[in-house]
Scaffold this active site. Structure first.
Site, PDB file in Angstrom:
ATOM      1  N   TYR A  11       0.827  -1.223   0.000  1.00 36.78           N
ATOM      2  CA  TYR A  11       0.000   0.000   0.000  1.00 36.78           C
ATOM      3  C   TYR A  11       0.860   1.271   0.000  1.00 36.78           C
ATOM      4  O   TYR A  11       0.867   2.045  -0.961  1.00 36.78           O
ATOM      5  CB  TYR A  11      -0.918  -0.066   1.225  1.00 36.78           C
ATOM      6  CG  TYR A  11      -1.713   1.173   1.556  1.00 36.78           C
ATOM      7  CD1 TYR A  11      -2.307   1.953   0.558  1.00 36.78           C
ATOM      8  CD2 TYR A  11      -1.913   1.546   2.887  1.00 36.78           C
ATOM      9  CE1 TYR A  11      -3.064   3.071   0.887  1.00 36.78           C
ATOM     10  CE2 TYR A  11      -2.672   2.651   3.222  1.00 36.78           C
ATOM     11  CZ  TYR A  11      -3.232   3.414   2.223  1.00 36.78           C
ATOM     12  OH  TYR A  11      -3.978   4.523   2.556  1.00 36.78           O
ATOM     13  N   SER A  34       4.173 -11.258  -0.710  1.00 42.13           N
ATOM     14  CA  SER A  34       3.500 -11.995   0.356  1.00 42.13           C
ATOM     15  C   SER A  34       2.239 -11.258   0.786  1.00 42.13           C
ATOM     16  O   SER A  34       1.236 -11.880   1.134  1.00 42.13           O
ATOM     17  CB  SER A  34       4.435 -12.199   1.547  1.00 42.13           C
ATOM     18  OG  SER A  34       4.941 -10.954   1.994  1.00 42.13           O
ATOM     19  N   GLY A  36       1.766  -7.846  -0.871  1.00 43.67           N
ATOM     20  CA  GLY A  36       1.589  -6.830  -1.921  1.00 43.67           C
ATOM     21  C   GLY A  36       0.946  -7.419  -3.168  1.00 43.67           C
ATOM     22  O   GLY A  36       0.615  -8.606  -3.228  1.00 43.67           O
ATOM     23  N   SER A 116       6.835   3.088  13.030  1.00 43.15           N
ATOM     24  CA  SER A 116       5.412   3.111  13.368  1.00 43.15           C
ATOM     25  C   SER A 116       5.151   3.793  14.701  1.00 43.15           C
ATOM     26  O   SER A 116       5.990   3.742  15.614  1.00 43.15           O
ATOM     27  CB  SER A 116       4.918   1.662  13.443  1.00 43.15           C
ATOM     28  OG  SER A 116       3.646   1.592  14.014  1.00 43.15           O
ATOM     29  N   TYR A 140       4.588  -6.605  17.338  1.00 44.88           N
ATOM     30  CA  TYR A 140       4.794  -5.761  16.148  1.00 44.88           C
ATOM     31  C   TYR A 140       5.539  -4.481  16.515  1.00 44.88           C
ATOM     32  O   TYR A 140       6.549  -4.123  15.913  1.00 44.88           O
ATOM     33  CB  TYR A 140       3.444  -5.431  15.489  1.00 44.88           C
ATOM     34  CG  TYR A 140       3.553  -4.345  14.453  1.00 44.88           C
ATOM     35  CD1 TYR A 140       4.256  -4.561  13.272  1.00 44.88           C
ATOM     36  CD2 TYR A 140       2.991  -3.080  14.674  1.00 44.88           C
ATOM     37  CE1 TYR A 140       4.387  -3.553  12.326  1.00 44.88           C
ATOM     38  CE2 TYR A 140       3.123  -2.067  13.733  1.00 44.88           C
ATOM     39  CZ  TYR A 140       3.816  -2.308  12.564  1.00 44.88           C
ATOM     40  OH  TYR A 140       3.964  -1.312  11.644  1.00 44.88           O
ATOM     41  N   LYS A 144       9.385  -3.040  15.468  1.00 45.16           N
ATOM     42  CA  LYS A 144       9.643  -1.749  14.807  1.00 45.16           C
ATOM     43  C   LYS A 144      10.620  -0.914  15.642  1.00 45.16           C
ATOM     44  O   LYS A 144      11.502  -0.245  15.104  1.00 45.16           O
ATOM     45  CB  LYS A 144       8.327  -0.991  14.594  1.00 45.16           C
ATOM     46  CG  LYS A 144       7.509  -1.528  13.439  1.00 45.16           C
ATOM     47  CD  LYS A 144       8.198  -1.168  12.119  1.00 45.16           C
ATOM     48  CE  LYS A 144       7.596  -1.893  10.946  1.00 45.16           C
ATOM     49  NZ  LYS A 144       8.248  -1.576   9.668  1.00 45.16           N
ATOM     50  N   ARG A 218      -7.844   8.302  16.587  1.00 45.16           N
ATOM     51  CA  ARG A 218      -6.599   8.089  15.841  1.00 45.16           C
ATOM     52  C   ARG A 218      -6.305   9.297  14.954  1.00 45.16           C
ATOM     53  O   ARG A 218      -7.202  10.051  14.573  1.00 45.16           O
ATOM     54  CB  ARG A 218      -6.709   6.845  14.930  1.00 45.16           C
ATOM     55  CG  ARG A 218      -6.828   5.530  15.682  1.00 45.16           C
ATOM     56  CD  ARG A 218      -5.523   5.165  16.365  1.00 45.16           C
ATOM     57  NE  ARG A 218      -5.608   3.907  17.108  1.00 45.16           N
ATOM     58  CZ  ARG A 218      -6.012   3.793  18.369  1.00 45.16           C
ATOM     59  NH1 ARG A 218      -6.385   4.870  19.046  1.00 45.16           N
ATOM     60  NH2 ARG A 218      -6.037   2.613  18.958  1.00 45.16           N
TER      61      ARG A 218
HETATM   62  N1  UDP Z   1     -11.607  -0.334  14.401  1.00 47.13           N
HETATM   63  C1  UDP Z   1     -12.942  -0.676  14.537  1.00 47.13           C
HETATM   64  N2  UDP Z   1     -13.490  -1.557  13.640  1.00 47.13           N
HETATM   65  C2  UDP Z   1     -12.760  -2.110  12.621  1.00 47.13           C
HETATM   66  C3  UDP Z   1     -11.392  -1.748  12.485  1.00 47.13           C
HETATM   67  C4  UDP Z   1     -10.860  -0.859  13.408  1.00 47.13           C
HETATM   68  O1  UDP Z   1     -13.637  -0.215  15.459  1.00 47.13           O
HETATM   69  O2  UDP Z   1     -13.307  -2.904  11.838  1.00 47.13           O
HETATM   70  C5  UDP Z   1     -11.014   0.638  15.330  1.00 47.13           C
HETATM   71  C6  UDP Z   1      -9.797   0.139  16.066  1.00 47.13           C
HETATM   72  O3  UDP Z   1     -10.150  -0.497  17.267  1.00 47.13           O
HETATM   73  C7  UDP Z   1      -9.012   1.436  16.279  1.00 47.13           C
HETATM   74  C8  UDP Z   1      -9.376   2.303  15.072  1.00 47.13           C
HETATM   75  O4  UDP Z   1     -10.582   1.723  14.541  1.00 47.13           O
HETATM   76  O5  UDP Z   1      -9.480   2.084  17.427  1.00 47.13           O
HETATM   77  C9  UDP Z   1      -8.315   2.279  14.003  1.00 47.13           C
HETATM   78  O6  UDP Z   1      -7.964   0.925  13.758  1.00 47.13           O
HETATM   79  P1  UDP Z   1      -7.084   0.487  12.524  1.00 47.13           P
HETATM   80  O7  UDP Z   1      -7.011  -1.029  12.562  1.00 47.13           O
HETATM   81  O8  UDP Z   1      -7.616   1.090  11.271  1.00 47.13           O
HETATM   82  O9  UDP Z   1      -5.670   1.131  12.776  1.00 47.13           O
HETATM   83  P2  UDP Z   1      -4.668   1.032  14.050  1.00 47.13           P
HETATM   84  O10 UDP Z   1      -4.967   2.236  14.886  1.00 47.13           O
HETATM   85  O11 UDP Z   1      -4.923  -0.258  14.748  1.00 47.13           O
HETATM   86  O12 UDP Z   1      -3.328   1.098  13.415  1.00 47.13           O
END
Ligand code: UDP
Length: 326
Positions: A11, A34, A36, A116, A140, A144, A218
């Site tokens: 991505y 794997s 991509g 990250s 993870y 990183k 976020r």
């Molecule tokens: N989230 C959610 N439903 C989903 C995917 C993510 O509620 O189907 C929430 C997740 O718990 C987090 C936010 O959305 O609070 C962002 O999650 P994402 O996996 O996109 O990115 P991360 O912050 O984990 O890198």
């Protein structure tokens, strides 16, 4: 410049490769596919299938007059990393070690690395600066952070010029390059799959966080703005910069959106209902992750062009509609 983009079929790597080509660079993409997609490698890049475990191939590629390396290839699923941490240490740390070793052997000194926000773990305060404590909450994040520390040590010892960019939540798409993970775990693509009628509902992971509406907050950053930061970081590793340097920059807009706010944006942009389903908290999810982007703005002059959440969702929506699952 002639650039080696490792993980350029993924991505973020494919978007950055697109921007590097547009800036006039020669791009070689190394990717084992794997996670991509070969069709994500932009036209104009030379695609070489393979990964960092094949050290002979890597050394031959680097010996071919590579000016700098951009390293995106990593396993990046937090949940999976708790079940199979050995895969994360082998790929994210072992792979980066193999790369650094091969760079030293070939005399390639410039590196831009995908780090990250997971290196910080649960923050004590937001926005998160680069001085914040690094206490990852997942294997993870540990890998990183380990890779960042290793890059710093080798940079200082061997005169490498490296930049680690600590991404917050990448979002959006650039033309034909967008988010297509399998399995998909990220919020925005999951919402858009529902909007496209390919899934029934989206789970909201927890409504009892200490935030304004109870859902996690976020810092979403447009993948094209993320790519701009890579071009600036690459310039910052140029020869006249002091040698033996490793700089770390957080990469986010400094603005947080809750899960429910992102859902509202997806409903606005797509005009679709997007049914929700309440679900328990996802293990390891901090309540709020918002970046301080001050250092990269001040030192590299990075200015995000697309900080609006609607724009990110709209670009991702165009990509989702034009890329039905195989
Ligand atoms: N989230 C959610 N439903 C989903 C995917 C993510 O509620 O189907 C929430 C997740 O718990 C987090 C936010 O959305 O609070 C962002 O999650 P994402 O996996 O996109 O990115 P991360 O912050 O984990 O890198």
């Amino acid at each position: 410049m002639r650039l080696l983009v490792i993980g350029g079929a993924g991505y973020i790597g494919s978007v950055v490769a697109t921007r590097l080509l547009a800036a006039g660079h020669e791009v070689v993409v190394l990717d084992d596919l794997s996670t991509g997609h070969v069709d994500a490698v932009p036209a104009g890049a030379l695609f070489v299938p393979g990964n960092l475990a094949a050290t002979g191939q890597l050394e031959r590629l680097l010996a071919g007059q590579v000016d700098a390396v951009l390293h995106f290839a990593a396993r990046s699923l937090v949940g999976e990393s708790t079940v199979h941490p050995e895969l994360y240490w082998a790929n994210n740390v072992g792979g980066t070690r193999a790369l650094l070793q091969a760079m030293l052997a070939a005399g390639v000194t410039r590196l831009v690395f995908s780090s990250s926000s997971a290196t910080y773990g649960q923050p004590e305060s937001v926005p998160i600066t680069e001085e914040a404590p690094t206490r990852p909450t997942s294997p993870y994040g540990n890998t990183k952070l380990a890779a960042d520390l290793m890059i710093g040590d080798l940079a200082r010892a061997h005169g490498l010029n490296a930049v680690s960019l600590r991404y917050f939540n990448a979002a959006g798409a650039l033309g034909g390059a967008g988010e297509r993970h399998q399995p998909e775990t990220h919020l925005i693509p999951n919402l858009l799959e529902v909007a496209a009628g390919r899934a029934g509902s989206v789970q909201v992971f927890g409504r009892d966080y200490p935030t304004s509406d109870g859902t996690c907050v976020r810092d979403y950053i447009h993948v094209d703005d993320l790519a701009s930061a890579h071009l600036l970081a690459l310039d910052a590793t140029a020869g006249d910069a002091p040698s033996g340097r490793h700089r770390i920059y957080n990469l986010g807009n400094g603005q947080g959106f809750s899960v429910l706010e992102v859902i509202e944006a997806a409903r606005r942009v797509t005009g679709r209902a997007i049914p929700l389903e309440d679900a328990p908290r996802r293990p390891g999810d901090p309540a709020i992750l918002v970046a301080s982007g001050q250092r990269i703005r001040e030192e590299l002059g990075w200015v995000p062009a697309r900080p609006g959440i609607d724009q990110m969702v709209a670009d991702a929506w165009e990509f989702t509609k034009s890329h039905p699952p195989a």
